[in-house]
Scaffold this motif. Structure first.
Motif, PDB file in Angstrom:
ATOM      1  N   ILE A 203       0.858  -1.181   0.000  1.00  0.00           N
ATOM      2  CA  ILE A 203       0.000   0.000   0.000  1.00  0.00           C
ATOM      3  C   ILE A 203       0.898   1.236   0.000  1.00  0.00           C
ATOM      4  O   ILE A 203       1.749   1.372   0.878  1.00  0.00           O
ATOM      5  CB  ILE A 203      -0.943   0.025   1.220  1.00  0.00           C
ATOM      6  N   ASP A 204       0.690   2.089  -0.988  1.00  0.00           N
ATOM      7  CA  ASP A 204       1.477   3.322  -1.114  1.00  0.00           C
ATOM      8  C   ASP A 204       2.985   3.074  -1.089  1.00  0.00           C
ATOM      9  O   ASP A 204       3.733   3.816  -0.444  1.00  0.00           O
ATOM     10  CB  ASP A 204       1.098   4.328  -0.019  1.00  0.00           C
TER      11      ASP A 204
ATOM     12  N   SER B  10      -6.189  -9.149  -1.741  1.00  0.00           N
ATOM     13  CA  SER B  10      -5.412  -7.990  -2.202  1.00  0.00           C
ATOM     14  C   SER B  10      -3.915  -8.257  -2.235  1.00  0.00           C
ATOM     15  O   SER B  10      -3.133  -7.347  -2.494  1.00  0.00           O
ATOM     16  CB  SER B  10      -5.704  -6.785  -1.303  1.00  0.00           C
TER      17      SER B  10
ATOM     18  N   ASP C 220      -0.446  -4.227  -6.160  1.00  0.00           N
ATOM     19  CA  ASP C 220      -0.470  -2.970  -5.426  1.00  0.00           C
ATOM     20  C   ASP C 220      -1.900  -2.768  -4.931  1.00  0.00           C
ATOM     21  O   ASP C 220      -2.821  -2.576  -5.723  1.00  0.00           O
ATOM     22  CB  ASP C 220      -0.048  -1.823  -6.347  1.00  0.00           C
TER      23      ASP C 220
ATOM     24  N   THR D 110      -3.094  -0.350  -3.111  1.00  0.00           N
ATOM     25  CA  THR D 110      -3.362   1.036  -2.729  1.00  0.00           C
ATOM     26  C   THR D 110      -4.776   1.456  -3.104  1.00  0.00           C
ATOM     27  O   THR D 110      -5.498   2.023  -2.283  1.00  0.00           O
ATOM     28  CB  THR D 110      -2.335   1.986  -3.386  1.00  0.00           C
ATOM     29  N   ASP D 111      -5.183   1.190  -4.344  1.00  0.00           N
ATOM     30  CA  ASP D 111      -6.524   1.590  -4.785  1.00  0.00           C
ATOM     31  C   ASP D 111      -7.601   0.898  -3.953  1.00  0.00           C
ATOM     32  O   ASP D 111      -8.590   1.524  -3.567  1.00  0.00           O
ATOM     33  CB  ASP D 111      -6.734   1.291  -6.267  1.00  0.00           C
ATOM     34  N   ASP D 112      -7.419  -0.397  -3.695  1.00  0.00           N
ATOM     35  CA  ASP D 112      -8.382  -1.133  -2.866  1.00  0.00           C
ATOM     36  C   ASP D 112      -8.497  -0.485  -1.486  1.00  0.00           C
ATOM     37  O   ASP D 112      -9.594  -0.310  -0.962  1.00  0.00           O
ATOM     38  CB  ASP D 112      -7.962  -2.597  -2.698  1.00  0.00           C
TER      39      ASP D 112
ATOM     40  N   GLU E 284      -7.673   2.649  -0.575  1.00  0.00           N
ATOM     41  CA  GLU E 284      -8.222   4.009  -0.633  1.00  0.00           C
ATOM     42  C   GLU E 284      -9.710   4.019  -0.964  1.00  0.00           C
ATOM     43  O   GLU E 284     -10.456   4.859  -0.472  1.00  0.00           O
ATOM     44  CB  GLU E 284      -7.454   4.851  -1.657  1.00  0.00           C
ATOM     45  N   ASP E 285     -10.146   3.084  -1.807  1.00  0.00           N
ATOM     46  CA  ASP E 285     -11.555   3.046  -2.212  1.00  0.00           C
ATOM     47  C   ASP E 285     -12.489   2.805  -1.035  1.00  0.00           C
ATOM     48  O   ASP E 285     -13.634   3.248  -1.051  1.00  0.00           O
ATOM     49  CB  ASP E 285     -11.791   1.974  -3.288  1.00  0.00           C
TER      50      ASP E 285
ATOM     51  N   LYS F 205       0.150   0.920 -14.327  1.00  0.00           N
ATOM     52  CA  LYS F 205      -1.282   0.916 -14.599  1.00  0.00           C
ATOM     53  C   LYS F 205      -1.526   1.587 -15.949  1.00  0.00           C
ATOM     54  O   LYS F 205      -0.899   2.588 -16.271  1.00  0.00           O
ATOM     55  CB  LYS F 205      -2.027   1.678 -13.510  1.00  0.00           C
TER      56      LYS F 205
ATOM     57  N   THR G  33      -4.272   3.428 -18.451  1.00  0.00           N
ATOM     58  CA  THR G  33      -5.537   4.145 -18.374  1.00  0.00           C
ATOM     59  C   THR G  33      -6.328   3.888 -19.643  1.00  0.00           C
ATOM     60  O   THR G  33      -5.760   3.684 -20.715  1.00  0.00           O
ATOM     61  CB  THR G  33      -5.309   5.665 -18.208  1.00  0.00           C
TER      62      THR G  33
END
Length: 132
Positions: free
Chosen positions: A23-24, A47, A51, A53-55, A57-58, A85, A87
């Motif tokens: 995470i981060d 998880s 990474d 992090t998104d999981d 933060e969401d 990632k 886009t």
């Protein structure tokens, strides 16, 4: 100095008996926290190997939850081992102009409506002559 892990090394810790998360850019051994995690241990185990992090933060973790992470910190991740990632880029399409479409429909109706009225009038006239 913090130990630096590769994603492959962190990915080996992917069970409810040995669970590490990224995470981060930091690596956390959350194995001892699995039973206490409000969302259940499956959420954390699912998880691993990426990474997360998104999981993280969401969900919108509280400041208290973020502070608790410090006790589980074991090192940093080698960021070059994490896939970048991508886009989503939508395909190029011609711009849809609502005004031109509406304009076309109006012109089409201006042409067709009088023809339909004329056709109905001729049809009625022809029908009334033939039935008399």
């Amino acid at each position: 100095m913090a130990k630096v892990f590769t994603l492959a090394e962190v990915s080996e810790h992917n069970t409810n008996k040995d669970c590490w998360l990224v995470i981060d850019g930091k690596v956390y051994d959350v194995t001892k926290f699995l039973e206490d995690h409000p969302g259940g241990d499956e959420v954390l185990v699912s998880s691993t190997g990426k990474d997360a992090t998104d999981d993280f933060e969401d969900v919108g973790h509280s400041a208290t939850a973020k502070a608790m992470m410090e006790e589980f910190y074991v090192g940093d991740i080698n960021t070059s081992t994490i896939p970048t990632k991508t886009t989503y880029t939508p395909p190029k399409q011609p711009h849809y102009n609502q005004d031109k479409t509406s304009e076309f429909i109006v012109k089409l109706l201006q042409f067709l409506v009088p023809l339909i009225i004329l056709g109905v009038a001729v049809g009625i006239r022809f029908y009334t002559k033939s039935s008399a």
